[in-house]
Design an enzyme around this catalytic site. Structure first.
Site, PDB file in Angstrom:
ATOM      1  N   SER A  39      -2.851  -7.894   2.592  1.00  0.00           N
ATOM      2  CA  SER A  39      -3.221  -7.751   3.999  1.00  0.00           C
ATOM      3  C   SER A  39      -3.638  -9.092   4.578  1.00  0.00           C
ATOM      4  CB  SER A  39      -4.378  -6.761   4.142  1.00  0.00           C
ATOM      5  OG  SER A  39      -3.981  -5.478   3.759  1.00  0.00           O
ATOM      6  N   LYS A  50     -16.218  -7.707   7.038  1.00  0.00           N
ATOM      7  CA  LYS A  50     -14.833  -8.173   7.112  1.00  0.00           C
ATOM      8  C   LYS A  50     -14.373  -8.259   8.552  1.00  0.00           C
ATOM      9  CE  LYS A  50     -12.508  -7.275   2.829  1.00  0.00           C
ATOM     10  NZ  LYS A  50     -11.316  -6.693   2.218  1.00  0.00           N
ATOM     11  N   HIS A  58       0.840  -1.210   0.000  1.00  0.00           N
ATOM     12  CA  HIS A  58       0.000   0.000   0.000  1.00  0.00           C
ATOM     13  C   HIS A  58       0.874   1.258   0.000  1.00  0.00           C
ATOM     14  CE1 HIS A  58      -2.957  -2.801   2.214  1.00  0.00           C
ATOM     15  NE2 HIS A  58      -3.456  -2.610   1.010  1.00  0.00           N
ATOM     16  N   ARG A  79      -2.466  -5.792  -8.480  1.00  0.00           N
ATOM     17  CA  ARG A  79      -1.412  -6.774  -8.270  1.00  0.00           C
ATOM     18  C   ARG A  79      -1.358  -7.811  -9.368  1.00  0.00           C
ATOM     19  NH1 ARG A  79      -3.347  -7.780  -2.325  1.00  0.00           N
ATOM     20  NH2 ARG A  79      -5.165  -7.049  -3.437  1.00  0.00           N
TER      21      ARG A  79
HETATM   22  P1  ADP Z   1      -9.821  -3.695  -0.502  1.00  0.00           P
HETATM   23  O1  ADP Z   1     -10.414  -4.474   0.616  1.00  0.00           O
HETATM   24  O2  ADP Z   1     -10.650  -2.519  -0.931  1.00  0.00           O
HETATM   25  O3  ADP Z   1      -9.314  -4.491  -1.674  1.00  0.00           O
HETATM   26  P2  ADP Z   1      -7.105  -3.477   0.459  1.00  0.00           P
HETATM   27  O4  ADP Z   1      -6.753  -2.826   1.738  1.00  0.00           O
HETATM   28  O5  ADP Z   1      -6.918  -4.935   0.358  1.00  0.00           O
HETATM   29  O6  ADP Z   1      -8.576  -3.002   0.160  1.00  0.00           O
HETATM   30  O7  ADP Z   1      -6.301  -2.780  -0.733  1.00  0.00           O
HETATM   31  C1  ADP Z   1      -6.442  -1.432  -1.056  1.00  0.00           C
HETATM   32  C2  ADP Z   1      -5.829  -1.171  -2.421  1.00  0.00           C
HETATM   33  O8  ADP Z   1      -4.443  -1.449  -2.377  1.00  0.00           O
HETATM   34  C3  ADP Z   1      -6.403  -2.054  -3.532  1.00  0.00           C
HETATM   35  O9  ADP Z   1      -6.458  -1.300  -4.735  1.00  0.00           O
HETATM   36  C4  ADP Z   1      -5.384  -3.153  -3.673  1.00  0.00           C
HETATM   37  O10 ADP Z   1      -5.373  -3.701  -4.964  1.00  0.00           O
HETATM   38  C5  ADP Z   1      -4.111  -2.374  -3.387  1.00  0.00           C
HETATM   39  N1  ADP Z   1      -3.032  -3.238  -2.919  1.00  0.00           N
HETATM   40  C6  ADP Z   1      -3.059  -4.102  -1.883  1.00  0.00           C
HETATM   41  N2  ADP Z   1      -1.864  -4.727  -1.745  1.00  0.00           N
HETATM   42  C7  ADP Z   1      -1.076  -4.245  -2.728  1.00  0.00           C
HETATM   43  C8  ADP Z   1       0.258  -4.509  -3.161  1.00  0.00           C
HETATM   44  N3  ADP Z   1       1.023  -5.426  -2.539  1.00  0.00           N
HETATM   45  N4  ADP Z   1       0.746  -3.820  -4.221  1.00  0.00           N
HETATM   46  C9  ADP Z   1      -0.041  -2.920  -4.851  1.00  0.00           C
HETATM   47  N5  ADP Z   1      -1.307  -2.629  -4.522  1.00  0.00           N
HETATM   48  C10 ADP Z   1      -1.825  -3.290  -3.484  1.00  0.00           C
END
Ligand code: ADP
Length: 159
Positions: free
Chosen positions: A130, A44, A20, A93
């Protein structure tokens, strides 16, 4: 005067990882201001309360005035409107993320005209999610390599 380019970066951030943080860092080259929005989604499983997560993420950006952190429990488009944002920043990703992101981007643009800007992840960070980090924490593993650093400290401590 040129209008400020404001983007929201919405997500669950449970927890906020170096994946992130890399998107925020690159986003700062495109936008004047980024507001990280922690969507409170009752379905969640929560690692910590949203406000606690806000405080942790704020600590990562204590030396970056262009980044704000807030939680919200309404629609992402309403969160964007409240913050005067013209853009939604998201990370991609893999193809697994693609269709979900495309549908959301399309819907959000149709409803409000908000453009979604998707940045491809840097390959070494693609596997960091995450949910995996949360799983490792649940089993007592040290995940500090996957978490951003607090400025002025060597490593962050997991809550
Ligand atoms: P959500 O539950 O809305 O998917 P996340 O917290 O999992 O939220 O992710 C928020 C954003 O960050 C999303 O666009 C996700 O694709 C991006 N993201 C999560 N991990 C990574 C990573 N390792 N590299 C790039 N983008 C990421």
């Amino acid at each position: 005067m040129k209008e400020n380019r404001i983007a929201i970066f919405p997500g669950s951030f449970d927890p906020f990882t170096i994946g992130h943080a890399a998107i925020v860092k690159r986003g700062l080259q495109l936008f004047d201001r980024i507001i990280i929005g922690i969507g409170v989604n009752k379905q969640k499983r929560m690692l910590s309360e949203a406000e606690k997560r806000v405080a942790i993420i704020k600590s990562y950006y204590s030396d970056e005035p262009r980044v704000g952190v807030e939680s919200y429990n309404d629609l992402t488009i309403d969160f964007a409107r409240r913050n005067g944002a013209q853009f939604i920043l998201r990370g991609l990703r893999s193809v697994r993320d693609f269709e979900y992101e495309r549908d959301m981007a399309d819907m959000n643009r149709r409803l409000t005209g908000l453009e979604t800007v998707l940045l491809f992840t840097e390959p070494p960070l693609a596997a960091i999610s995450s949910s995996v980090v949360r799983d490792l924490i649940g089993h007592g593993y040290d995940v500090s390599d996957f978490l951003p650093r607090v400025p002025g400290k060597n490593k962050t401590k997991q809550p």
